[in-house]
Scaffold this active site. Structure first.
Site, short mmCIF file in Angstrom:
data_model
loop_
_atom_site.label_atom_id
_atom_site.label_comp_id
_atom_site.label_asym_id
_atom_site.label_seq_id
_atom_site.Cartn_x
_atom_site.Cartn_y
_atom_site.Cartn_z
CG ASP A 34 -3.47 -3.47 1.05
OD1 ASP A 34 -3.13 -4.50 1.67
OD2 ASP A 34 -2.84 -3.02 0.08
CB ALA A 76 -0.96 -0.03 1.18
CG ASN A 128 -2.80 -7.06 5.07
OD1 ASN A 128 -2.21 -6.21 4.40
ND2 ASN A 128 -2.17 -8.11 5.57
O1 MRU Z 1 -1.23 -7.20 -3.45
P1 MRU Z 1 -0.13 -6.62 -2.66
O2 MRU Z 1 1.13 -7.42 -2.71
O3 MRU Z 1 0.11 -5.16 -2.97
O4 MRU Z 1 -0.64 -6.68 -1.14
C1 MRU Z 1 0.13 -6.10 -0.14
C2 MRU Z 1 -0.42 -6.27 1.22
O5 MRU Z 1 -1.48 -6.81 1.43
C3 MRU Z 1 0.38 -5.64 2.33
O6 MRU Z 1 0.23 -6.37 3.51
C4 MRU Z 1 -0.14 -4.23 2.57
O7 MRU Z 1 -0.16 -3.50 1.37
C5 MRU Z 1 0.66 -3.50 3.58
S1 MRU Z 1 2.26 -3.03 3.00
C6 MRU Z 1 2.96 -2.11 4.24
#
Ligand code: MRU
Length: 343
Positions: free
Chosen positions: A240, A52, A250
């Protein structure tokens, strides 16, 4: 100490967004420069850049790179082109609020500048740099607050990747681990592999191993048994989007980890910068969950794992209800229910 990971930054000439292409890890470490709207959107949508905070930073810097191409337009045409690019980048992925938050932040700056395109561009460049610098500082502060939760010898389970690769700094969920290790504590991490795109085994394990921190990769279906056999002291995951009531979106599978943690009496923490908190969304029910293409499940990394034609359900995220969350760690401190993030 390994050199810091810089998941998103300006290219040396300042005219492109430089990312680590996370699709290729852990096999290959390749940096790519994003120079066009299509390249920025494609990198975000295909998870070349992901997490995110990192997609928020990439969206902000990417908007500057795209807007630079419109500099020779007259002021009205420039502003119209900028608004069009902002909308396209903002909509590249729907769940992480950091992306729309960062793009909207830049558009507010653009509106406040009463000047020619060059003046708007200069203000946008400064603001995008601030988005990156502030994220780096928020990660460090999350680490400082969260490290207080980690005792010598703590064993932490995490899901997906909420580390340096997902942010502009030392990560969110992994930041407390990095800070506790810096302070001389021995910490062990269990990384759920995180089907279907394996951010846990490909990325979390890669960055922890690179930092010399002991990491054990678990397939997702092993979390219950390692909790039952007493191998896990606490869970820390990223987010997220966090709704005003503390519900947390998340990576898909996070909800299951939270249910398991509750059953086994293990604390379940969420770590995120305040740019991930969405006060305009009252509860998790209002969070849009991104649906990803079926081939990620039927042919992950090109290998067939389900028959052609099988129907597939592939939501990228799930929502963990606030009652399963022990506390939320942000750069401001450790928040416990009932949440009042507006303070
Ligand atoms: O689909 P992604 O890899 O972007 O998903 C990421 C996540 O779910 C992370 O846990 C979230 O973005 C937090 S990152 C600090």
């Amino acid at each position: 100490m390994a050199t810091p990971i810089e998941a998103v930054r300006w290219s040396p000439d300042g005219r492109a967004v430089r990312i680590i292409d996370q699709r290729l890890l852990p096999g290959e470490y390749v940096e790519r420069d994003l120079r066009t709207l299509d390249e920025v959107v494609e990198a975000i949508q295909t998870l070349a850049v992901r997490g995110a905070p990192a997609i928020g930073i990439c969206g902000a810097m990417g908007l500057v790179v795209c807007a630079t191409k419109h500099e020779s337009m007259d002021a009205d045409a420039f502003r119209a082109a900028l608004a069009g690019d902002a909308l396209t980048i903002r909509e590249a992925r729907p769940t992480a609020v950091n992306l729309s938050w960062a793009v909207d932040r830049l558009m507010n700056v653009a509106r406040a500048v009463d000047g020619p395109p060059a003046a708007v561009l200069s203000a946008l460049h400064d603001e995008a740099t601030r988005v990156l610098d502030e994220d780096r500082a928020m990660c460090r502060a999350i680490g400082e607050h969260g490290a207080a939760l980690l005792a010598e010898g703590s064993r932490v389970l995490t899901h997906c990747n909420a580390g340096a690769l997902a942010t502009g700094g030392i990560g969110a969920a992994l930041a407390p681990v990095y800070v506790a290790v810096e302070r001389g504590r021995r910490i062990a991490v269990f990384a759920d592999e995180t089907r279907p795109l394996l951010q846990g085994s490909r990325l979390t394990a890669w960055e922890l191993a690179r930092a010399g921190i002991p990491v054990t990769v678990l397939t997702d279906n092993m979390a219950a048994s390692v909790m039952r056999d007493g191998s896990i002291d606490l869970c820390i995951v990223g987010a997220d989007r966090i709704a005003a009531n503390g519900d947390v979106a998340n990576k898909i599978g996070t909800y299951g980890v939270a249910v398991l943690a509750k059953h086994h009496g293990i604390p379940f923490y969420v770590a995120a910068p305040s740019s991930t908190i969405d006060l305009a969304t009252a509860t998790g029910a209002g969070i849009v969950i991104e649906q990803r293409p079926s081939h990620e499940v039927t042919r992950p990394f090109g290998t067939p794992t389900a028959p052609d034609g099988a129907s597939v359900h592939n939501p990228a995220f799930d929502v963990t209800p606030a009652e399963l969350v022990t506390a939320i760690i942000t750069e401001r401190g450790i928040h416990r229910a009932p949440y009042n993030f507006a303070r």
